[in-house]
Design an enzyme around this catalytic site. Structure first.
Site, PDB file in Angstrom:
ATOM      1  N   GLU A 189       0.711  -1.364   0.309  1.00 43.43           N
ATOM      2  CA  GLU A 189       0.018  -0.129  -0.120  1.00 43.43           C
ATOM      3  C   GLU A 189       0.823   1.206  -0.053  1.00 43.43           C
ATOM      4  O   GLU A 189       0.531   2.171   0.777  1.00 43.43           O
ATOM      5  CB  GLU A 189      -1.047   0.031   1.251  1.00 43.43           C
ATOM      6  CG  GLU A 189      -2.133  -1.164   1.049  1.00 43.43           C
ATOM      7  CD  GLU A 189      -2.827  -1.260   2.280  1.00 43.43           C
ATOM      8  OE1 GLU A 189      -3.945  -1.227   2.183  1.00 43.43           O
ATOM      9  OE2 GLU A 189      -2.297  -1.167   3.431  1.00 43.43           O
TER      10      GLU A 189
HETATM   11  C1  ACM Z   1      -2.077  -5.294   4.001  1.00 45.91           C
HETATM   12  O1  ACM Z   1      -2.938  -6.007   4.560  1.00 45.91           O
HETATM   13  N1  ACM Z   1      -1.735  -4.194   3.846  1.00 45.91           N
HETATM   14  C2  ACM Z   1      -0.605  -6.356   4.043  1.00 45.91           C
END
Ligand code: ACM
Length: 559
Positions: free
Chosen positions: A365
């Site tokens: 992310e």
């Molecule tokens: C995640 O759940 N951002 C690895």
């Protein structure tokens, strides 16, 4: 791009779940005899009477040898049961220090509820509970064991101490559930006769705890470690840094912990582990044969670090601490040299504290890092991990950069992850990147079970107990070479979780299912029989003080 994790997805799709049920009902039941044994013994589970209630030698059918989670590879029931008595000794003849410590650990498990002395002795003898290294069956590998139970003795043999430790967990699960209580209970303490020969399917069987979104004390982490050990997991992944908190003391950047660790989601006081706290966790995990895999999430998920040191920001201005649950808004400043001084110092200090092989550098992310910057950053960060002697782990977005040789990518996609993203991971696996599987709509323990679950999130869907168990790590990522899968992980993100009771509500009863996927042979995979074995864990969890989710999918006995 900024994403609100808790809002970005809709709930799970019941049609998909129904399809999976049907599919597995048609699987051949290769363990027919085992299933019969399990079914036959299930009736005996409720037979334990309340402590202090009369005749000492009550009739009680010992738990069938195969009625375990994870189910063992081979079970050959037969012969008389063994019974632990007031004169039982735990024999660790010829044992190394580690074997003696496993004996002491077993005694520590059994003494409070049996009330017996259970001395641990290195005097050889043919009776008692015997723990022996030196099984020469190469099939047992580094973690396998053999448990033989007969009238005079129960003997666990293994090639390595880890195998003895897992064998001890089997012995423990074969005893009545009340053995887990902290106060004296009535016997008998029988173990069914026969032989269990067992070794894991995967070498990497992990649980992750996010100690950043909410901070958990050393005692809370130890409690979770003990629970992981019961199900034969062998890795504890600690998510030590995120936007909401930096949880590990780094001497060369002290404000990371003292300031960056000073809050958590919702604005609570947060906290951090001193180096000695962290080492205590590492030692405690090692005593339960779990390796700690520390994660510093980079280059996104870094607001706590950016708030602690203005110079880490491209504009030189420290943002405020963050206590919400949005993801994707923070990034280290990729072009600045000081960023790599920071990464080097953090990785050096953390690597020095960590005896395990892996160091996880996140990579998920990073929505506020350009793709070009992400690739450049991950290349440098991976080199630093290698420089300090550790194997790189990253979330599967690492495969969108250039994974170094030997790197391990952790897949956390789910049923609606795009084909291109999956393919990128599959292609990396074909090129030698190893995989850990933690699909978010299967093994994420923080997903709500149903729409009525109070805790947890639902962006990857609703994950009932069957859904979390009913998948195959070997075939989950179509096209990935089977040998590329090192194992599985059950991550627990803690945006909504604040203490052990809340951890346990989400982890149980799904964690044992992921543990079984990691340990048990693929041929044993069968929801219909698994749910019966899982139901039998209910009273054990209760005896351990674990308040779990009573899923209506599981035929809980006497709960
Ligand atoms: C995640 O759940 N951002 C690895």
């Amino acid at each position: 791009m900024v994403t609100v994790r808790s809002h970005r997805r809709t709930a799970g799709d019941p049609v998909e779940r129904d399809r999976l049920v049907t599919q597995h009902r048609t699987l051949p039941r290769l363990f027919g005899s085992l299933l019969l044994v399990v079914a036959a013994g299930f009736a005996g589970i409720g037979a334990a009477s309340a402590p202090g209630g009369g005749a000492p030698a009550r009739a009680e059918t010992p738990r069938p040898l195969g009625q375990l989670v994870p189910v063992p590879a081979e079970v050959a029931p037969g012969g008389s049961p063994y019974a632990i008595t007031p004169s039982t000794r735990i024999r660790v003849a010829d044992g190394t220090r580690e074997v003696r410590e496993i004996g002491a650990y077993l005694a520590g498990l059994l003494r409070p509820s049996t009330g017996y002395a259970l001395p641990v002795t290195d005097r050889d003898g043919r009776d008692g509970i015997r723990l022996e290294l030196g099984d020469d069956d190469p099939g047992l590998g580094a973690e396998g064991y053999r448990l033989r139970s007969a009238k005079g003795a129960v003997t666990i043999t293994a090639r390595e101490p880890a195998g003895l430790f897992h064998g001890v967990q089997t012995l423990r699960q074969l005893l009545p559930d009340r053995v887990e209580r902290n106060s004296r209970q009535e016997g008998p303490w029988q173990i069914a006769g026969g032989t269990v020969t067992d070794s894991p399917r995967y070498a990497y069987r992990s649980a992750m705890l996010d100690v950043s979104r909410h901070f958990f004390s050393v005692a809370e982490v130890k409690r979770y470690i003990d629970q992981l050990a019961l199900y034969k997991l062998n890795k504890l992944h600690l998510h030590l840094s995120d936007d909401q908190g930096w949880r590990i003391a780094i001497d060369s950047w002290p404000r990371l912990a003292t300031y960056g660790g000073s809050t958590e989601v919702g604005g609570g006081p947060g906290g951090y582990y001193t180096k000695s706290d962290y080492q205590e966790i590492v030692r405690y995990a090692a005593s339960r044969y779990l390796e700690v895999v520390p994660e510093i999430d980079l280059p996104g998920h870094t607001n706590a670090a950016l708030a602690s040191y203005a110079e880490l920001n491209c504009d030189g201005i420290a943002p405020p601490l963050y206590t919400g649950t949005t993801v994707g808004f923070s990034s280290l400043c990729v072009p600045k040299d000081v960023t790599y001084d920071f990464v080097d110092d953090v990785v050096r200090e953390l690597a020095a504290l960590t005896p395990g092989k892996y160091l996880h550098i996140g990579g998920d992310e990073a929505h506020s890092t350009s793709h070009e910057d992400f690739v450049a950053f991950m290349e440098k960060a991976q080199a630093v991990v290698g420089k300090y002697g550790k194997t790189v782990m990253g979330w599967h977005q690492l495969t969108g950069a250039k994974p170094v040789e030997g790197a391990v990518a952790q897949y956390w996609g789910y049923d609606r992850t795009g084909a291109a993203e999956r393919q990128q991971v599959v292609d990396a696996a074909k090129n030698g990147t190893k995989l850990i599987l933690s699909p978010a709509d299967r093994s994420y323990l923080d997903m709500k079970y149903t729409k009525d679950t109070k805790l947890g999130l639902s962006w990857a869907g609703l994950v009932e107990v069957q859904r979390s168990y009913d998948w195959n790590p070997a075939t989950y990522l179509e096209g990935a070479p089977e040998g590329s899968v090192l194992g599985v992980e059950a991550p627990l993100w803690t945006e909504t979780l604040t203490d052990s009771a809340e951890i346990e509500q989400m982890a149980f009863p799904r964690l044992p299912g992921v543990a079984e996927l990691g340990w048990s042979p693929a041929a044993t995979h069968d929801w219909e029989t698994y749910k019966v074995r899982l139901a039998a864990q209910g009273p054990r969890l209760t005896a351990l003080g674990i308040d779990f989710y009573r899923s209506p999918q599981v035929p809980w006995a006497g709960q």
